[in-house]
Design a protein around this motif. Sequence first.
Motif, PDB file in Angstrom:
ATOM      1  N   ILE A   1       5.074 -72.030  19.977  1.00 36.14           N
ATOM      2  CA  ILE A   1       6.865 -72.854  20.000  1.00 36.14           C
ATOM      3  C   ILE A   1       8.021 -71.584  19.206  1.00 36.14           C
ATOM      4  CG2 ILE A   1       7.909 -74.513  18.420  1.00 36.14           C
ATOM      5  CD1 ILE A   1       5.361 -76.183  18.631  1.00 36.14           C
ATOM      6  N   SER A   2       8.554 -72.062  19.966  1.00 37.33           N
ATOM      7  CA  SER A   2       9.703 -70.282  19.537  1.00 37.33           C
ATOM      8  C   SER A   2      10.800 -71.286  19.147  1.00 37.33           C
ATOM      9  CB  SER A   2      10.630 -70.000  20.934  1.00 37.33           C
ATOM     10  OG  SER A   2      11.046 -69.121  20.903  1.00 37.33           O
ATOM     11  N   CYS A   3      11.331 -71.370  17.777  1.00 39.26           N
ATOM     12  CA  CYS A   3      11.579 -71.720  16.867  1.00 39.26           C
ATOM     13  C   CYS A   3      13.089 -70.905  16.244  1.00 39.26           C
ATOM     14  CB  CYS A   3      11.687 -72.807  16.164  1.00 39.26           C
ATOM     15  SG  CYS A   3      10.388 -71.833  15.362  1.00 39.26           S
ATOM     16  N   ILE A   4      13.939 -71.644  14.981  1.00 41.31           N
ATOM     17  CA  ILE A   4      14.514 -70.545  14.050  1.00 41.31           C
ATOM     18  C   ILE A   4      14.062 -71.850  12.887  1.00 41.31           C
ATOM     19  CG2 ILE A   4      17.230 -70.427  13.539  1.00 41.31           C
ATOM     20  CD1 ILE A   4      17.605 -70.795  16.351  1.00 41.31           C
ATOM     21  N   VAL A   5      13.478 -70.967  11.839  1.00 46.82           N
ATOM     22  CA  VAL A   5      13.721 -71.649  11.040  1.00 46.82           C
ATOM     23  C   VAL A   5      14.790 -71.684  10.016  1.00 46.82           C
ATOM     24  CG1 VAL A   5      12.096 -72.141   8.903  1.00 46.82           C
ATOM     25  CG2 VAL A   5      11.085 -72.078  11.509  1.00 46.82           C
ATOM     26  N   THR A   6      14.924 -72.483   9.073  1.00 45.38           N
ATOM     27  CA  THR A   6      16.070 -72.024   8.377  1.00 45.38           C
ATOM     28  C   THR A   6      15.965 -73.062   7.140  1.00 45.38           C
ATOM     29  OG1 THR A   6      17.688 -74.067   8.814  1.00 45.38           O
ATOM     30  CG2 THR A   6      17.786 -71.181   9.525  1.00 45.38           C
ATOM     31  N   ALA A   7      16.358 -72.682   5.628  1.00 50.23           N
ATOM     32  CA  ALA A   7      16.073 -73.420   4.239  1.00 50.23           C
ATOM     33  C   ALA A   7      17.330 -74.008   3.764  1.00 50.23           C
ATOM     34  CB  ALA A   7      14.620 -73.344   3.358  1.00 50.23           C
ATOM     35  N   GLU A   8      17.532 -74.876   2.851  1.00 52.85           N
ATOM     36  CA  GLU A   8      18.466 -74.682   1.983  1.00 52.85           C
ATOM     37  C   GLU A   8      17.747 -76.110   1.433  1.00 52.85           C
ATOM     38  OE1 GLU A   8      21.046 -78.672   3.098  1.00 52.85           O
ATOM     39  OE2 GLU A   8      20.062 -78.437   4.733  1.00 52.85           O
ATOM     40  N   VAL A   9      18.634 -75.160  -0.150  1.00 54.51           N
ATOM     41  CA  VAL A   9      18.289 -75.546  -1.089  1.00 54.51           C
ATOM     42  C   VAL A   9      19.297 -77.068  -1.768  1.00 54.51           C
ATOM     43  CG1 VAL A   9      18.102 -75.407  -3.475  1.00 54.51           C
ATOM     44  CG2 VAL A   9      16.744 -73.573  -2.496  1.00 54.51           C
ATOM     45  N   GLN A  10      19.055 -78.120  -2.386  1.00 51.75           N
ATOM     46  CA  GLN A  10      20.132 -79.029  -2.284  1.00 51.75           C
ATOM     47  C   GLN A  10      19.614 -79.190  -3.813  1.00 51.75           C
ATOM     48  OE1 GLN A  10      19.417 -82.718  -0.109  1.00 51.75           O
ATOM     49  NE2 GLN A  10      20.618 -81.502   1.738  1.00 51.75           N
ATOM     50  N   ASN A  11      18.424 -79.468  -4.157  1.00 47.84           N
ATOM     51  CA  ASN A  11      18.203 -79.578  -5.997  1.00 47.84           C
ATOM     52  C   ASN A  11      17.397 -79.001  -6.470  1.00 47.84           C
ATOM     53  OD1 ASN A  11      20.624 -81.830  -6.223  1.00 47.84           O
ATOM     54  ND2 ASN A  11      18.786 -83.232  -5.146  1.00 47.84           N
ATOM     55  N   MET A  12      17.711 -77.686  -6.638  1.00 45.14           N
ATOM     56  CA  MET A  12      16.075 -77.037  -7.811  1.00 45.14           C
ATOM     57  C   MET A  12      15.884 -78.079  -8.258  1.00 45.14           C
ATOM     58  SD  MET A  12      16.526 -73.644  -6.594  1.00 45.14           S
ATOM     59  CE  MET A  12      15.455 -73.103  -7.407  1.00 45.14           C
ATOM     60  N   PRO A  13      14.064 -77.372  -8.270  1.00 46.69           N
ATOM     61  CA  PRO A  13      13.160 -76.996  -7.633  1.00 46.69           C
ATOM     62  C   PRO A  13      13.004 -76.777  -5.562  1.00 46.69           C
ATOM     63  CG  PRO A  13      11.950 -78.053  -8.772  1.00 46.69           C
ATOM     64  CD  PRO A  13      12.919 -78.671  -9.317  1.00 46.69           C
ATOM     65  N   ALA A  14      13.081 -78.168  -5.107  1.00 44.79           N
ATOM     66  CA  ALA A  14      12.671 -78.454  -4.203  1.00 44.79           C
ATOM     67  C   ALA A  14      13.616 -77.829  -3.019  1.00 44.79           C
ATOM     68  CB  ALA A  14      12.898 -79.972  -4.028  1.00 44.79           C
ATOM     69  N   CYS A  15      13.151 -77.293  -2.231  1.00 43.79           N
ATOM     70  CA  CYS A  15      13.552 -76.863  -1.038  1.00 43.79           C
ATOM     71  C   CYS A  15      13.839 -77.741   0.629  1.00 43.79           C
ATOM     72  CB  CYS A  15      13.745 -75.509  -0.844  1.00 43.79           C
ATOM     73  SG  CYS A  15      11.479 -74.823  -0.440  1.00 43.79           S
ATOM     74  N   LYS A  16      14.248 -77.257   1.869  1.00 41.55           N
ATOM     75  CA  LYS A  16      13.982 -77.945   2.647  1.00 41.55           C
ATOM     76  C   LYS A  16      13.855 -77.211   3.863  1.00 41.55           C
ATOM     77  CE  LYS A  16      16.894 -81.549   5.663  1.00 41.55           C
ATOM     78  NZ  LYS A  16      17.197 -82.733   5.278  1.00 41.55           N
ATOM     79  N   PHE A  17      13.161 -77.387   4.649  1.00 43.43           N
ATOM     80  CA  PHE A  17      12.731 -76.863   5.901  1.00 43.43           C
ATOM     81  C   PHE A  17      13.345 -77.574   7.354  1.00 43.43           C
ATOM     82  CE2 PHE A  17       9.966 -74.632   2.765  1.00 43.43           C
ATOM     83  CZ  PHE A  17      10.649 -72.895   2.894  1.00 43.43           C
ATOM     84  N   GLN A  18      14.527 -76.818   7.310  1.00 48.61           N
ATOM     85  CA  GLN A  18      14.224 -77.286   9.288  1.00 48.61           C
ATOM     86  C   GLN A  18      14.463 -76.622  10.218  1.00 48.61           C
ATOM     87  OE1 GLN A  18      19.000 -77.770   9.901  1.00 48.61           O
ATOM     88  NE2 GLN A  18      18.555 -78.678  11.889  1.00 48.61           N
ATOM     89  N   ILE A  19      13.517 -76.919  11.461  1.00 45.15           N
ATOM     90  CA  ILE A  19      12.786 -76.222  11.941  1.00 45.15           C
ATOM     91  C   ILE A  19      13.582 -77.005  13.567  1.00 45.15           C
ATOM     92  CG2 ILE A  19      10.851 -75.695  13.555  1.00 45.15           C
ATOM     93  CD1 ILE A  19       9.386 -76.355  11.456  1.00 45.15           C
ATOM     94  N   MET A  20      14.252 -75.262  14.401  1.00 44.26           N
ATOM     95  CA  MET A  20      15.172 -76.194  15.502  1.00 44.26           C
ATOM     96  C   MET A  20      13.887 -75.330  16.525  1.00 44.26           C
ATOM     97  SD  MET A  20      18.543 -76.241  13.994  1.00 44.26           S
ATOM     98  CE  MET A  20      19.264 -74.381  15.206  1.00 44.26           C
ATOM     99  N   ILE A  21      13.378 -76.448  17.684  1.00 44.53           N
ATOM    100  CA  ILE A  21      12.858 -75.369  18.433  1.00 44.53           C
ATOM    101  C   ILE A  21      13.830 -75.395  20.375  1.00 44.53           C
ATOM    102  CG2 ILE A  21      10.862 -76.541  20.241  1.00 44.53           C
ATOM    103  CD1 ILE A  21       9.755 -78.829  17.882  1.00 44.53           C
ATOM    104  N   GLN A  22      13.381 -74.209  19.870  1.00 43.49           N
ATOM    105  CA  GLN A  22      14.018 -73.662  21.332  1.00 43.49           C
ATOM    106  C   GLN A  22      13.083 -73.734  23.076  1.00 43.49           C
ATOM    107  OE1 GLN A  22      14.507 -69.589  19.527  1.00 43.49           O
ATOM    108  NE2 GLN A  22      15.934 -70.237  19.636  1.00 43.49           N
ATOM    109  N   ARG A  23      13.934 -74.561  23.419  1.00 38.93           N
ATOM    110  CA  ARG A  23      13.120 -75.071  24.628  1.00 38.93           C
ATOM    111  C   ARG A  23      13.128 -73.804  25.947  1.00 38.93           C
ATOM    112  NH1 ARG A  23      10.284 -78.689  22.838  1.00 38.93           N
ATOM    113  NH2 ARG A  23      11.448 -80.748  21.917  1.00 38.93           N
ATOM    114  N   SER A  24      13.077 -73.500  26.217  1.00 39.98           N
ATOM    115  CA  SER A  24      13.475 -72.813  27.930  1.00 39.98           C
ATOM    116  C   SER A  24      13.974 -73.518  28.611  1.00 39.98           C
ATOM    117  CB  SER A  24      12.474 -71.734  28.460  1.00 39.98           C
ATOM    118  OG  SER A  24      10.973 -72.470  28.692  1.00 39.98           O
ATOM    119  N   GLN A  25      14.793 -73.566  29.676  1.00 38.90           N
ATOM    120  CA  GLN A  25      15.740 -73.907  30.438  1.00 38.90           C
ATOM    121  C   GLN A  25      14.876 -73.662  32.394  1.00 38.90           C
ATOM    122  OE1 GLN A  25      19.626 -74.840  29.889  1.00 38.90           O
ATOM    123  NE2 GLN A  25      19.093 -75.171  27.552  1.00 38.90           N
TER     124      GLN A  25
END
Length: 126
Positions: free
Chosen positions: A102-126
């Motif tokens: 799975i090719s993807c871009i992974v980002t993370a954000e901290v909204q309320n410490m100490p928790a964090c949220k990971f977002q995985i955007m899958i890159q599909r080949s066309q």
Amino acid sequence: MADEALFEFLHMEVVSYLFKTADEEKCIPILENMGYRVGHSLAERFTKDSSRFKDELDIMKFICKDFWTSVYKKQVDNLRTNHQYLAFPCGLIRGALANLGISCIVTAEVQNMPACKFQIMIQRSQ
């Protein structure tokens, strides 16, 4: 228990060293690439005796349940971390998913410490 502490201390020291010796713009990609290599290798090691996954949902379940718990000894939804360390876990997830096809871009954000949220955007080949 000792493995957990060693990994955590090593991680903290690597981050500390990088931030002391280089500017933040250079540190983030270095940490992300380190995480990528580690995640890629661990995914190969953890799945070497497993059957192939049926689909992306099975892969994501593996990452959330088995992979993350093996590395951090915590559930994904209960991860506690400091925001400056998020480049390594993002790379870890991206590397593991790349190893599993799975090719993807992974980002993370901290909204309320100490928790964090990971977002995985899958890159599909066309």
